[in-house]
Design a protein around this motif. Sequence first.
Motif, PDB file in Angstrom:
ATOM      1  N   LEU A 241       0.822  -1.206   0.000  1.00  0.00           N
ATOM      2  CA  LEU A 241       0.000   0.000   0.000  1.00  0.00           C
ATOM      3  C   LEU A 241       0.858   1.259   0.000  1.00  0.00           C
ATOM      4  CD1 LEU A 241      -2.753  -1.263   2.442  1.00  0.00           C
ATOM      5  CD2 LEU A 241      -3.021  -0.794   0.005  1.00  0.00           C
ATOM      6  N   GLY A 242       2.060   1.147  -0.482  1.00  0.00           N
ATOM      7  CA  GLY A 242       2.943   2.297  -0.594  1.00  0.00           C
ATOM      8  C   GLY A 242       3.048   2.745  -2.039  1.00  0.00           C
ATOM      9  N   PRO A 243       3.867   3.773  -2.261  1.00  0.00           N
ATOM     10  CA  PRO A 243       4.641   4.502  -1.264  1.00  0.00           C
ATOM     11  C   PRO A 243       3.751   5.228  -0.261  1.00  0.00           C
ATOM     12  CG  PRO A 243       5.442   4.944  -3.501  1.00  0.00           C
ATOM     13  CD  PRO A 243       4.137   4.244  -3.640  1.00  0.00           C
ATOM     14  N   CYS A 244       4.305   5.427   0.932  1.00  0.00           N
ATOM     15  CA  CYS A 244       3.578   6.073   2.021  1.00  0.00           C
ATOM     16  C   CYS A 244       4.304   7.357   2.401  1.00  0.00           C
ATOM     17  CB  CYS A 244       3.476   5.137   3.222  1.00  0.00           C
ATOM     18  SG  CYS A 244       2.598   5.852   4.633  1.00  0.00           S
ATOM     19  N   HIS A 245       3.604   8.466   2.365  1.00  0.00           N
ATOM     20  CA  HIS A 245       4.167   9.772   2.682  1.00  0.00           C
ATOM     21  C   HIS A 245       4.320   9.924   4.194  1.00  0.00           C
ATOM     22  CE1 HIS A 245       4.254  14.185   3.189  1.00  0.00           C
ATOM     23  NE2 HIS A 245       4.680  14.242   1.940  1.00  0.00           N
ATOM     24  N   HIS A 246       5.465  10.480   4.616  1.00  0.00           N
ATOM     25  CA  HIS A 246       5.826  10.627   6.027  1.00  0.00           C
ATOM     26  C   HIS A 246       6.753  11.835   6.101  1.00  0.00           C
ATOM     27  CE1 HIS A 246       8.253   9.626   9.660  1.00  0.00           C
ATOM     28  NE2 HIS A 246       7.223   8.912  10.066  1.00  0.00           N
ATOM     29  N   MET A 247       6.933  12.390   7.282  1.00  0.00           N
ATOM     30  CA  MET A 247       7.825  13.538   7.427  1.00  0.00           C
ATOM     31  C   MET A 247       9.195  13.294   6.798  1.00  0.00           C
ATOM     32  SD  MET A 247       8.754  16.523   8.319  1.00  0.00           S
ATOM     33  CE  MET A 247       7.360  17.130   9.252  1.00  0.00           C
ATOM     34  N   GLU A 248       9.704  12.074   6.897  1.00  0.00           N
ATOM     35  CA  GLU A 248      11.033  11.813   6.352  1.00  0.00           C
ATOM     36  C   GLU A 248      11.078  12.071   4.852  1.00  0.00           C
ATOM     37  OE1 GLU A 248      11.257   7.025   5.714  1.00  0.00           O
ATOM     38  OE2 GLU A 248      11.228   7.722   7.787  1.00  0.00           O
ATOM     39  N   ASP A 249       9.934  11.938   4.167  1.00  0.00           N
ATOM     40  CA  ASP A 249       9.895  12.230   2.734  1.00  0.00           C
ATOM     41  C   ASP A 249      10.131  13.710   2.465  1.00  0.00           C
ATOM     42  OD1 ASP A 249       8.504   9.691   1.077  1.00  0.00           O
ATOM     43  OD2 ASP A 249       8.102   9.729   3.214  1.00  0.00           O
ATOM     44  N   CYS A 250       9.698  14.561   3.398  1.00  0.00           N
ATOM     45  CA  CYS A 250       9.896  16.002   3.216  1.00  0.00           C
ATOM     46  C   CYS A 250      11.357  16.382   3.386  1.00  0.00           C
ATOM     47  CB  CYS A 250       9.022  16.774   4.200  1.00  0.00           C
ATOM     48  SG  CYS A 250       7.255  16.493   3.963  1.00  0.00           S
ATOM     49  N   PHE A 251      12.052  15.726   4.333  1.00  0.00           N
ATOM     50  CA  PHE A 251      13.476  15.989   4.482  1.00  0.00           C
ATOM     51  C   PHE A 251      14.267  15.451   3.290  1.00  0.00           C
ATOM     52  CE2 PHE A 251      12.588  15.966   9.224  1.00  0.00           C
ATOM     53  CZ  PHE A 251      12.695  17.336   9.354  1.00  0.00           C
ATOM     54  N   ALA A 252      13.798  14.341   2.725  1.00  0.00           N
ATOM     55  CA  ALA A 252      14.527  13.705   1.625  1.00  0.00           C
ATOM     56  C   ALA A 252      14.244  14.357   0.279  1.00  0.00           C
ATOM     57  CB  ALA A 252      14.178  12.222   1.562  1.00  0.00           C
ATOM     58  N   ASN A 253      13.131  15.081   0.167  1.00  0.00           N
ATOM     59  CA  ASN A 253      12.699  15.605  -1.126  1.00  0.00           C
ATOM     60  C   ASN A 253      12.401  17.102  -0.997  1.00  0.00           C
ATOM     61  OD1 ASN A 253      11.605  16.161  -3.602  1.00  0.00           O
ATOM     62  ND2 ASN A 253       9.778  14.883  -3.339  1.00  0.00           N
ATOM     63  N   PRO A 254      13.354  17.966  -1.320  1.00  0.00           N
ATOM     64  CA  PRO A 254      13.135  19.409  -1.170  1.00  0.00           C
ATOM     65  C   PRO A 254      11.924  19.937  -1.919  1.00  0.00           C
ATOM     66  CG  PRO A 254      15.462  18.942  -1.545  1.00  0.00           C
ATOM     67  CD  PRO A 254      14.736  17.646  -1.762  1.00  0.00           C
ATOM     68  N   ALA A 255      11.498  19.260  -2.983  1.00  0.00           N
ATOM     69  CA  ALA A 255      10.339  19.733  -3.738  1.00  0.00           C
ATOM     70  C   ALA A 255       9.052  19.675  -2.932  1.00  0.00           C
ATOM     71  CB  ALA A 255      10.188  18.913  -5.023  1.00  0.00           C
ATOM     72  N   GLN A 256       9.048  18.874  -1.856  1.00  0.00           N
ATOM     73  CA  GLN A 256       7.865  18.794  -1.005  1.00  0.00           C
ATOM     74  C   GLN A 256       7.678  20.051  -0.150  1.00  0.00           C
ATOM     75  OE1 GLN A 256       5.385  16.447   0.418  1.00  0.00           O
ATOM     76  NE2 GLN A 256       5.405  15.725  -1.690  1.00  0.00           N
ATOM     77  N   VAL A 257       8.755  20.711   0.182  1.00  0.00           N
ATOM     78  CA  VAL A 257       8.696  21.749   1.209  1.00  0.00           C
ATOM     79  C   VAL A 257       7.781  22.914   0.854  1.00  0.00           C
ATOM     80  CG1 VAL A 257      10.077  23.373   2.574  1.00  0.00           C
ATOM     81  CG2 VAL A 257      10.926  21.049   2.128  1.00  0.00           C
ATOM     82  N   PRO A 258       7.797  23.451  -0.382  1.00  0.00           N
ATOM     83  CA  PRO A 258       6.910  24.584  -0.679  1.00  0.00           C
ATOM     84  C   PRO A 258       5.432  24.288  -0.468  1.00  0.00           C
ATOM     85  CG  PRO A 258       8.616  24.400  -2.350  1.00  0.00           C
ATOM     86  CD  PRO A 258       8.724  23.170  -1.499  1.00  0.00           C
ATOM     87  N   PHE A 259       5.020  23.043  -0.687  1.00  0.00           N
ATOM     88  CA  PHE A 259       3.618  22.704  -0.429  1.00  0.00           C
ATOM     89  C   PHE A 259       3.263  22.981   1.029  1.00  0.00           C
ATOM     90  CE2 PHE A 259       4.454  19.215  -3.745  1.00  0.00           C
ATOM     91  CZ  PHE A 259       3.966  19.979  -4.790  1.00  0.00           C
ATOM     92  N   TRP A 260       4.142  22.552   1.933  1.00  0.00           N
ATOM     93  CA  TRP A 260       3.836  22.646   3.361  1.00  0.00           C
ATOM     94  C   TRP A 260       4.062  24.042   3.893  1.00  0.00           C
ATOM     95  CZ3 TRP A 260       0.711  19.053   4.346  1.00  0.00           C
ATOM     96  CH2 TRP A 260       0.796  17.860   3.616  1.00  0.00           C
ATOM     97  N   GLN A 261       4.926  24.804   3.258  1.00  0.00           N
ATOM     98  CA  GLN A 261       5.011  26.230   3.587  1.00  0.00           C
ATOM     99  C   GLN A 261       3.690  26.915   3.239  1.00  0.00           C
ATOM    100  OE1 GLN A 261       8.640  26.946   1.213  1.00  0.00           O
ATOM    101  NE2 GLN A 261       9.584  27.725   3.095  1.00  0.00           N
ATOM    102  N   ALA A 262       3.118  26.548   2.107  1.00  0.00           N
ATOM    103  CA  ALA A 262       1.831  27.118   1.719  1.00  0.00           C
ATOM    104  C   ALA A 262       0.738  26.733   2.712  1.00  0.00           C
ATOM    105  CB  ALA A 262       1.460  26.661   0.310  1.00  0.00           C
ATOM    106  N   VAL A 263       0.695  25.469   3.098  1.00  0.00           N
ATOM    107  CA  VAL A 263      -0.298  25.018   4.076  1.00  0.00           C
ATOM    108  C   VAL A 263      -0.138  25.782   5.384  1.00  0.00           C
ATOM    109  CG1 VAL A 263      -1.030  23.059   5.486  1.00  0.00           C
ATOM    110  CG2 VAL A 263      -0.566  22.738   3.051  1.00  0.00           C
ATOM    111  N   ALA A 264       1.097  25.921   5.845  1.00  0.00           N
ATOM    112  CA  ALA A 264       1.345  26.628   7.103  1.00  0.00           C
ATOM    113  C   ALA A 264       0.865  28.071   7.028  1.00  0.00           C
ATOM    114  CB  ALA A 264       2.830  26.579   7.445  1.00  0.00           C
ATOM    115  N   ALA A 265       0.939  28.671   5.842  1.00  0.00           N
ATOM    116  CA  ALA A 265       0.519  30.057   5.652  1.00  0.00           C
ATOM    117  C   ALA A 265      -0.969  30.185   5.350  1.00  0.00           C
ATOM    118  CB  ALA A 265       1.324  30.684   4.516  1.00  0.00           C
ATOM    119  N   GLY A 266      -1.690  29.061   5.319  1.00  0.00           N
ATOM    120  CA  GLY A 266      -3.126  29.106   5.091  1.00  0.00           C
ATOM    121  C   GLY A 266      -3.523  29.186   3.638  1.00  0.00           C
ATOM    122  N   ARG A 267      -2.588  28.885   2.735  1.00  0.00           N
ATOM    123  CA  ARG A 267      -2.906  28.938   1.321  1.00  0.00           C
ATOM    124  C   ARG A 267      -3.392  27.584   0.819  1.00  0.00           C
ATOM    125  NH1 ARG A 267       2.092  31.679   1.400  1.00  0.00           N
ATOM    126  NH2 ARG A 267       3.143  30.001   0.268  1.00  0.00           N
TER     127      ARG A 267
END
Length: 213
Positions: free
Chosen positions: A27-53
């Motif tokens: 049932l993978g791949p399974c997304h986890h915090m470690e994926d965000c550290f391993a994949n810089p392309a993930q980070v802008p998504f979560w910056q947007a979420v944190a900012a309410g976008r």
Amino acid sequence: MALDIIGPGFGRTGTASLKRALEILGLGPCHHMEDCFANPAQVPFWQAVAAGRTVDWDVVFDGYRAQVDWPGAHVWRELAVRYPAAKVILTVRPEQAWWRSFSNTIGAVLASSAALPALPSHVGDMLAAMGEMVTRQTFGCAPTDADGVLAAYRRHTADVRAAIAADRLLVYDVAQGWEPLCRFLGVAAPNVPFPHTNRTEAFLHLLQGRLTD
């Protein structure tokens, strides 16, 4: 690809073990915090979420069949609506055991991130987004405030139980192993040990490795 599994459990409730278990079950791949550290392309998504976008969840989770742990756990309500056929697995631990693990790992990092050594830019950006989502928006208190953090933990568990239909939800302690998980998912238990992983020492080793990469 739509998510088949949504995991709203807080970090340090066995989410790394559940990630590995779901991947063993196919049932993978399974997304986890470690994926965000391993994949810089993930980070802008979560910056947007944190900012309410608004973000496109199909893009955020492109290529993933499951999600567990923060930061995805922060948006469990949105994911449950976006993927109505997905099953929801809420990982839990006894409160004091969870607090000890959290305060020695994620809580310590959130409390002292400004004092950490120089980080790869995407790791620092992800930690800043986590500070906004977890410390301010979820806890509403310092990550060192045991009473406040545990109140948020209880509130979160109650909110998930109240919002998700019983036939769609498994409240799960990974110490239970394969049987309840596989029964809920309607799959056979594999003939391998359940992957209990990411103990406190392993978390610290992983984080130190990320910080020095």
